[in-house]
Design an enzyme around this catalytic site. Structure first.
Site, mmCIF file in Angstrom:
data_model
loop_
_atom_site.group_PDB
_atom_site.id
_atom_site.type_symbol
_atom_site.label_atom_id
_atom_site.label_comp_id
_atom_site.label_asym_id
_atom_site.label_seq_id
_atom_site.Cartn_x
_atom_site.Cartn_y
_atom_site.Cartn_z
ATOM 1 N N GLY A 1 75.582 116.251 62.713
ATOM 2 C CA GLY A 1 74.611 117.770 62.467
ATOM 3 C C GLY A 1 73.289 117.286 62.681
ATOM 4 N N HIS A 2 72.824 117.981 63.956
ATOM 5 C CA HIS A 2 71.479 117.689 64.124
ATOM 6 C C HIS A 2 70.701 119.034 64.194
ATOM 7 C CE1 HIS A 2 72.932 114.358 67.108
ATOM 8 N NE2 HIS A 2 72.926 114.206 66.112
ATOM 9 N N ASP B 1 71.228 110.936 60.798
ATOM 10 C CA ASP B 1 70.476 112.049 60.187
ATOM 11 C C ASP B 1 68.901 111.180 60.092
ATOM 12 O OD1 ASP B 1 72.716 113.283 59.427
ATOM 13 O OD2 ASP B 1 72.841 112.395 57.655
ATOM 14 N N LYS C 1 67.151 113.197 64.853
ATOM 15 C CA LYS C 1 67.364 113.135 66.337
ATOM 16 C C LYS C 1 67.054 114.583 66.884
ATOM 17 C CE LYS C 1 71.397 111.342 65.327
ATOM 18 N NZ LYS C 1 71.333 110.774 64.164
ATOM 19 N N GLN D 1 75.128 110.055 65.132
ATOM 20 C CA GLN D 1 75.235 108.937 64.355
ATOM 21 C C GLN D 1 73.925 107.897 64.353
ATOM 22 O OE1 GLN D 1 78.364 110.048 66.105
ATOM 23 N NE2 GLN D 1 78.178 111.271 64.515
HETATM 24 P P1 GDP Z 1 69.822 114.066 62.853
HETATM 25 O O1 GDP Z 1 71.412 114.205 62.625
HETATM 26 O O2 GDP Z 1 69.553 112.783 63.444
HETATM 27 O O3 GDP Z 1 69.563 115.321 63.794
HETATM 28 O O4 GDP Z 1 69.212 114.305 61.556
HETATM 29 P P2 GDP Z 1 69.470 115.579 60.458
HETATM 30 O O5 GDP Z 1 69.107 116.944 60.882
HETATM 31 O O6 GDP Z 1 70.744 115.689 59.987
HETATM 32 O O7 GDP Z 1 68.671 115.455 59.255
HETATM 33 C C1 GDP Z 1 67.201 115.196 59.170
HETATM 34 C C2 GDP Z 1 66.583 116.378 58.264
HETATM 35 O O8 GDP Z 1 65.100 116.196 58.269
HETATM 36 C C3 GDP Z 1 66.449 117.864 59.028
HETATM 37 O O9 GDP Z 1 66.905 118.800 58.153
HETATM 38 C C4 GDP Z 1 65.133 118.004 59.798
HETATM 39 O O10 GDP Z 1 64.779 119.250 59.847
HETATM 40 C C5 GDP Z 1 64.375 117.371 58.778
HETATM 41 N N1 GDP Z 1 63.208 116.694 59.532
HETATM 42 C C6 GDP Z 1 62.910 115.982 60.684
HETATM 43 N N2 GDP Z 1 61.943 115.181 60.736
HETATM 44 C C7 GDP Z 1 61.200 115.524 59.567
HETATM 45 C C8 GDP Z 1 60.048 115.133 58.845
HETATM 46 O O11 GDP Z 1 59.276 114.553 59.553
HETATM 47 N N3 GDP Z 1 59.721 115.702 57.808
HETATM 48 C C9 GDP Z 1 60.545 116.449 57.083
HETATM 49 N N4 GDP Z 1 60.101 116.795 55.873
HETATM 50 N N5 GDP Z 1 61.767 116.703 57.484
HETATM 51 C C10 GDP Z 1 62.158 116.220 58.658
HETATM 52 P P1 IMO Z 2 74.323 112.629 62.986
HETATM 53 O O1 IMO Z 2 74.610 112.647 64.133
HETATM 54 C C1 IMO Z 2 75.319 110.599 58.910
HETATM 55 C C2 IMO Z 2 79.015 109.188 58.626
HETATM 56 C C3 IMO Z 2 80.213 109.627 57.669
HETATM 57 C C4 IMO Z 2 81.342 108.327 57.209
HETATM 58 C C5 IMO Z 2 81.529 107.670 58.654
HETATM 59 C C6 IMO Z 2 82.611 107.829 59.361
HETATM 60 O O2 IMO Z 2 74.087 113.730 62.035
HETATM 61 O O3 IMO Z 2 73.180 111.443 62.387
HETATM 62 P P2 IMO Z 2 83.397 110.043 60.661
HETATM 63 O O4 IMO Z 2 83.652 111.469 60.634
HETATM 64 O O5 IMO Z 2 82.349 109.851 61.769
HETATM 65 O O6 IMO Z 2 84.812 109.357 61.046
HETATM 66 O O7 IMO Z 2 82.653 109.312 59.326
HETATM 67 O O8 IMO Z 2 80.009 108.119 59.391
HETATM 68 N N1 IMO Z 2 78.775 109.854 59.677
HETATM 69 C C7 IMO Z 2 77.332 110.495 59.589
HETATM 70 N N2 IMO Z 2 76.490 110.230 58.659
HETATM 71 N N3 IMO Z 2 75.062 111.324 60.230
HETATM 72 C C8 IMO Z 2 75.944 111.509 61.140
HETATM 73 O O9 IMO Z 2 75.629 112.111 62.349
HETATM 74 C C9 IMO Z 2 77.298 111.056 60.705
HETATM 75 N N4 IMO Z 2 78.429 111.110 61.612
HETATM 76 C C10 IMO Z 2 79.362 110.262 60.884
HETATM 77 O O10 IMO Z 2 79.796 110.079 56.638
HETATM 78 O O11 IMO Z 2 80.350 107.491 56.429
HETATM 79 MG MG MG Z 3 72.856 114.555 60.939
#
Ligand code: GDP
Ligand code: IMO
Ligand code: MG
Length: 423
Positions: free
Chosen positions: A40-41, A13, A16, A223
């Site tokens: 979840g991207h 998270d 990415k 991840q």
């Molecule tokens: P990922 O799994 O690495 O793609 O990240 P996620 O999408 O799960 O979580 C990142 C969250 O931060 C998302 O809701 C993005 O829209 C948000 N985000 C990304 N970059 C920034 C930033 O620089 N500032 C803020 N406020 N939000 C950001």
């Molecule tokens: P993105 O790509 C954050 C965490 C789960 C749990 C552990 C194992 O959005 O960054 P799993 O379902 O893979 O067997 O769970 O890994 N986890 C993540 N945490 N972002 C993710 O993906 C994750 N994918 C798995 O919360 O602790």
């Molecule tokens: Mg994510």
């Protein structure tokens, strides 16, 4: 003819999705190499949010080829939902997406097994996303998994039944129910019908042909390094290789083709699920970061744990990945803080200090040694260049850079495409 690998340096998270969407125009191909619907991207375009789980984040760029590689575990039911949501937005996924015939399939009983495994662990549970990730990778390595190419074969139904019955045997023995199975199977087989219309091919040939033609590829990690099966905080990890090496095995591309390794970190830390988190803030400050950063899982909605930036963990992640440049995200979430802190090393109760990660972090007593820095009360969101960033945030980034010895090339100041500073 390079491949650049983009990956998370923390516990996932990091942002990415935003970065891949932003830099996709620099590449002809974007390819996912591991993970599955646990990811979840989030992408934000013109203020509108879209979350992708298995489909690469290059899908919103019509000129980009997207690939789901052999290292991924794919849930057809989730995939069908993703396609539908993109379809509503006018994105023709069928046109630009190629899926490896070697990609492992998550079948409904994998999800039941994930749930049973977590429930049986009690307070030692991993906190998995319950998407069937662990059990499907188990079957892959037990050499009994089903692969996407198999759905095109006559014998698929028989092989499915054989694997399902094997799983049901395990569930029955443990006294775990499988009441929702019928409903899940209806979704699963319905989704397979639509997936059969997609381009299911030997993507390793496609990708290597692209490289031969001088095209460039971005490998999109899911991840983060601290969730890697080998180098993460085991056993509180996911079941795939989230590090740079995973891009080679997960796509069928030789290491000699890798040019850049782009590592993403937030300006602080988060973690969803259980497991060690040395800089965790179980206090008002942690709650303030969670609320400001909307730190709730994009896949499961669970509150993310929050804490200060952890330099020993980042240094380790950079070492394992060979990170060539770092991207720092979400500094704007710490807007308004008078003081921010960064962990530079750990100590134990005996006062012993280390900046290395113990192999068994979950059973190691570690307390962070925190370095205090001036905050940036004026905020980042208005900045559009390195020079226009508050001096104290520049100092924060320069401190990270100096401590880690890796250049910071990209600073994100908000979720939108336009809230990006290239340094
Ligand atoms: P990922 O799994 O690495 O793609 O990240 P996620 O999408 O799960 O979580 C990142 C969250 O931060 C998302 O809701 C993005 O829209 C948000 N985000 C990304 N970059 C920034 C930033 O620089 N500032 C803020 N406020 N939000 C950001
Ligand atoms: P993105 O790509 C954050 C965490 C789960 C749990 C552990 C194992 O959005 O960054 P799993 O379902 O893979 O067997 O769970 O890994 N986890 C993540 N945490 N972002 C993710 O993906 C994750 N994918 C798995 O919360 O602790
Ligand atoms: Mg994510």
């Amino acid at each position: 003819m390079p491949i650049d690998v983009l990956l998370g340096l923390q516990w996932g998270d990091e942002g990415k999705g935003k970065v891949v969407d932003y830099i996709a125009p620099n590449y002809q191909v974007v390819a996912r190499f591991q993970g599955g619907p646990n990811a979840g991207h989030t992408l934000v375009m013109n203020g509108e949010k879209h979350v992708l789980h298995q489909i690469p984040s290059g899908i919103f760029r019509p000129e980009t080829i997207n690939v789901i590689g052999n290292g991924v575990v794919l849930d057809p039911a989730v995939f069908a939902k993703e396609v539908k949501a993109l379809d509503i937005k006018g994105i023709d996924v069928k046109e630009n997406l190629f899926i490896s015939n070697r990609t492992q399939i998550i079948i409904p009983t994998h999800k039941l097994l994930d749930r049973a495994s977590e429930a049986s662990k009690g307070d030692q549970k991993i906190g998995s996303t319950l998407k069937g990730i662990g059990p499907s990778y188990q079957d892959k390595f037990a050499r009994q998994g089903l692969r996407l190419g198999d759905i095109l074969s006559q014998s698929f139904d028989d092989r499915y039944k054989e694997l399902k019955n094997f799983h049901l045997g395990i569930l029955e023995k443990g006294g775990w129910d499988s009441v929702e199975l019928q409903e899940m199977e209806a979704d699963f087989f319905g989704a397979l019908e639509s997936i059969r219309k997609f381009k299911i091919i030997n993507t390793e040939y496609l990708l290597n042909d692209c490289l031969q033609k001088g095209q460039s590829i971005l490998a999109e990690g899911a991840q983060g390094a601290m969730l890697d099966i080998d180098f993460g905080s085991y056993p509180f990890v996911t079941s795939s290789s989230t590090t740079a090496a995973g891009a080679c095995t997960g796509l069928g591309i030789a290491p000699s083709h890798i040019r850049k390794v782009i590592g993403i970190s937030k300006a602080y830390c988060t973690r969803v699920g259980s497991g060690p988190f040395p800089t965790e803030l179980n206090d008002e400050t942690g709650e303030k970061i969670r609320i400001a950063g909307n730190e709730f899982g994009s896949t499961t909605g669970r509150p993310r744990r929050t804490g200060w930036l952890d330099l020993p963990a980042l240094r380790y992640a950079n070492m394992i990945n060979g990170t060539t440049e770092m991207l720092i995200m979400k500094g704007d979430i710490l807007d308004g803080f008078d003081e921010v802190k960064i962990c530079t090393a750990y100590h134990n109760n005996k006062g012993e200090v280390t900046d290395q990660l113990n192999y068994d972090l979950a059973r190691t007593e570690v307390h962070p040694i925190l370095h205090s820095m001036e905050g940036w009360p004026e905020g980042l969101q208005e900045a559009n260049s390195w020079e226009s960033l508050p001096k104290s945030y520049q100092n924060y980034c320069l401190f990270i850079e100096k401590q880690l010895g890796v250049p910071i090339s990209f600073i994100s100041t908000g979720p939108g495409r336009e809230q990006t500073i290239i340094r």
